[in-house]
Design an enzyme around this catalytic site. Structure first.
Site, mmCIF file in Angstrom:
data_model
loop_
_atom_site.group_PDB
_atom_site.id
_atom_site.type_symbol
_atom_site.label_atom_id
_atom_site.label_comp_id
_atom_site.label_asym_id
_atom_site.label_seq_id
_atom_site.Cartn_x
_atom_site.Cartn_y
_atom_site.Cartn_z
ATOM 1 C CD GLU A 57 -4.246 2.627 2.350
ATOM 2 O OE1 GLU A 57 -3.331 1.588 2.522
ATOM 3 O OE2 GLU A 57 -3.771 3.552 1.565
ATOM 4 C CB CYS A 88 -1.103 1.619 -3.739
ATOM 5 S SG CYS A 88 -1.883 -0.096 -3.232
HETATM 6 N N1 THU Z 1 1.379 1.549 1.507
HETATM 7 C C1 THU Z 1 0.686 1.555 2.518
HETATM 8 O O1 THU Z 1 0.306 0.698 3.098
HETATM 9 N N2 THU Z 1 -0.577 2.195 2.142
HETATM 10 C C2 THU Z 1 -0.466 2.906 1.149
HETATM 11 O O2 THU Z 1 -1.589 4.073 0.771
HETATM 12 C C3 THU Z 1 0.732 3.216 0.466
HETATM 13 C C4 THU Z 1 1.778 2.156 0.638
HETATM 14 C C5 THU Z 1 2.725 0.595 2.224
HETATM 15 C C6 THU Z 1 3.028 -0.322 1.444
HETATM 16 C C7 THU Z 1 4.608 -0.820 1.766
HETATM 17 O O3 THU Z 1 4.422 -1.523 2.902
HETATM 18 C C8 THU Z 1 5.070 0.763 2.084
HETATM 19 O O4 THU Z 1 4.022 1.478 2.288
HETATM 20 C C9 THU Z 1 5.627 1.431 1.032
HETATM 21 O O5 THU Z 1 5.385 1.102 -0.133
#
Ligand code: THU
Length: 132
Positions: A57, A88
């Protein structure tokens, strides 16, 4: 005219395959629509130090802002999880800064989807209103 939802979902699912996620193996894609209907995509980019990882995001928002886009209408977030993956906390703060009460569409690879308002996901934000 805005992009249609199917196009945004395809963009989010497509860019998800570019994720650099060798540590978590959890790949995420995001497609952010601006007010002109342009689509700005992002995937998560992890780092061996872990803490420098950027979520899909935030990559999408920063790419869009650096291209001059400032007004946004919705974001699609795609991940391969049965329970749909929400942004997150850090991403909620960044999305609020640039997008306000954005429409957030969560999807998985099985075609499940849910539409949420960022204001519901992120109530009582700290933002520029406090800094006048
Ligand atoms: N992650 C995202 O890219 N977006 C989200 O909405 C949740 C988590 C990624 C961060 C990390 O690379 C992986 O997912 C595990 O947390």
């Amino acid at each position: 005219m805005g992009a249609d939802l199917r196009e945004l979902i395809e963009a989010a699912c497509g860019v998800r395959r570019n994720a650099h996620a060798p540590y978590s193996r959890f790949q995420v894609g995001a497609a952010l629509e601006d007010h002109q209907g342009r689509i700005h995509t992002g995937c998560n980019v992890e780092n061996a130090t872990y803490g420098l990882t950027l979520c899909a995001e935030r990559v999408a928002v920063f790419k869009a802002v650096s291209e001059g886009a400032r007004r946004f209408t919705r974001i699609v977030i795609a991940a391969d999880s049965m329970e749909l993956t929400p942004p997150c906390g850090a991403c909620r703060q960044i999305l609020w800064e640039f997008c306000g009460d954005l429409e957030v569409v969560l999807v998985n690879l099985q075609g499940k989807q849910e539409v949420l308002a960022l204001g519901d996901l992120f109530p009582r934000p700290f933002d520029d209103a406090f800094l006048d």
